[in-house]
Design a protein around this motif. Sequence first.
Motif, PDB file in Angstrom:
ATOM      1  N   THR A 120       0.795  -1.130  -0.078  1.00  0.00           N
ATOM      2  CA  THR A 120       0.011   0.062  -0.048  1.00  0.00           C
ATOM      3  C   THR A 120       0.853   1.241  -0.015  1.00  0.00           C
ATOM      4  N   VAL A 139       2.485   1.900  -3.427  1.00  0.00           N
ATOM      5  CA  VAL A 139       1.775   1.997  -4.344  1.00  0.00           C
ATOM      6  C   VAL A 139       1.335   3.691  -4.259  1.00  0.00           C
ATOM      7  N   ILE A 140       1.176   4.239  -2.840  1.00  0.00           N
ATOM      8  CA  ILE A 140       0.866   5.536  -2.714  1.00  0.00           C
ATOM      9  C   ILE A 140       2.127   6.557  -3.128  1.00  0.00           C
ATOM     10  N   GLY A 182       4.458   5.854  -5.204  1.00  0.00           N
ATOM     11  CA  GLY A 182       4.734   5.789  -6.585  1.00  0.00           C
ATOM     12  C   GLY A 182       3.675   6.585  -7.357  1.00  0.00           C
ATOM     13  N   THR A 183       2.437   6.551  -7.083  1.00  0.00           N
ATOM     14  CA  THR A 183       1.505   7.511  -7.518  1.00  0.00           C
ATOM     15  C   THR A 183       1.785   9.029  -7.160  1.00  0.00           C
ATOM     16  N   SER A 184       2.131   9.231  -6.031  1.00  0.00           N
ATOM     17  CA  SER A 184       2.629  10.589  -5.875  1.00  0.00           C
ATOM     18  C   SER A 184       3.825  11.082  -6.584  1.00  0.00           C
ATOM     19  N   GLY A 224       4.598   9.770  -9.672  1.00  0.00           N
ATOM     20  CA  GLY A 224       4.416  10.053 -10.802  1.00  0.00           C
ATOM     21  C   GLY A 224       3.485  11.328 -11.091  1.00  0.00           C
ATOM     22  N   GLY A 225       2.848  11.875 -10.053  1.00  0.00           N
ATOM     23  CA  GLY A 225       2.128  12.947 -10.497  1.00  0.00           C
ATOM     24  C   GLY A 225       2.936  14.044 -10.455  1.00  0.00           C
TER      25      GLY A 225
END
Length: 311
Positions: A38, A41-42, A44-46, A48-49
Amino acid sequence: MAIVPPPAPEQPAKAGEKAEKAALKVSSYEQAATLVITLLVIFGTSFGGLAMIFFADKFNREEVVEIAFVPMEATSPTANGGFGTDPDPPGVEDGSELVEPNLEDTLAAVEMTTDLLSDSIISDASVTDQSLQGTADQASKGSGVGDGRQPGPGGDGVIERVPRWQRWKIRFEPKSAADFAKWLDQYKIRIGVLGRDNKVHVAFGFTNGTPQVETADPAVYNSWGQTLPADGPMPALTKDLARKAGTLQRGPIALLFYPKEIDQLLYTLEKAHMEKSNYKSHDANKIRETVFTVVQDSSGYRFVVVDQKYF
């Protein structure tokens, strides 16, 4: 009396329920693995944004173009002398006294001081206390006729916007002091020093071994062109020749005086270079600065225009 058989044992059913409950229970390892996944994923998403925002700003950023600063000089459209009632253009005194001048302003002030000292050569500036007192007495009377100055010469182009001695720069890098002396004698250029006695001490004929020296009033050289030695070896060579001629001890500033025909030659070269350029006007009053250089050929030395700046 009938005998009732005992109930069937329930042990197998209880064992199955325990196995089912054990299968549905989440272990500590699974909980830790889920937490790590989890967080990955958090993060990695941050990341990437943020990367998308960063690169999108790079591609959409407009290029900043610097606007060149071109100073403008106040001048009359008819090139006349103006009137006493005309307001003076804003100067340095209008600026804040708390602002420290930059290096460019300092160099400009030094150049202006040198130009004012050299300009005094072509003026009859022998003023006594008596003449000053007489002028003050007449000014205090006040005849009431308005502006006391004489009218200017009038007519466009009569007075050049930037004087030739101020806008012309001659850059010459001779191989030796002998070449510099040959160039001076070829064009009959003289080295003049403004003495502390309000006289001009001039030396010429440097290739003859012993240069000729004469002392004259500044008015004698009013018809001669003059220029300050530009950057490079010229200032040092000029002062060295003046020192050998014995005139440099008369004053700190050594100038180059050239006859009227050389003045006309330089003006012709300046106009020809302007006409060949893509500048919209061929008026000499639009020229801010003209830089000449000296090249050597089979016939001796000749002038060539290498740069021009316009208003």
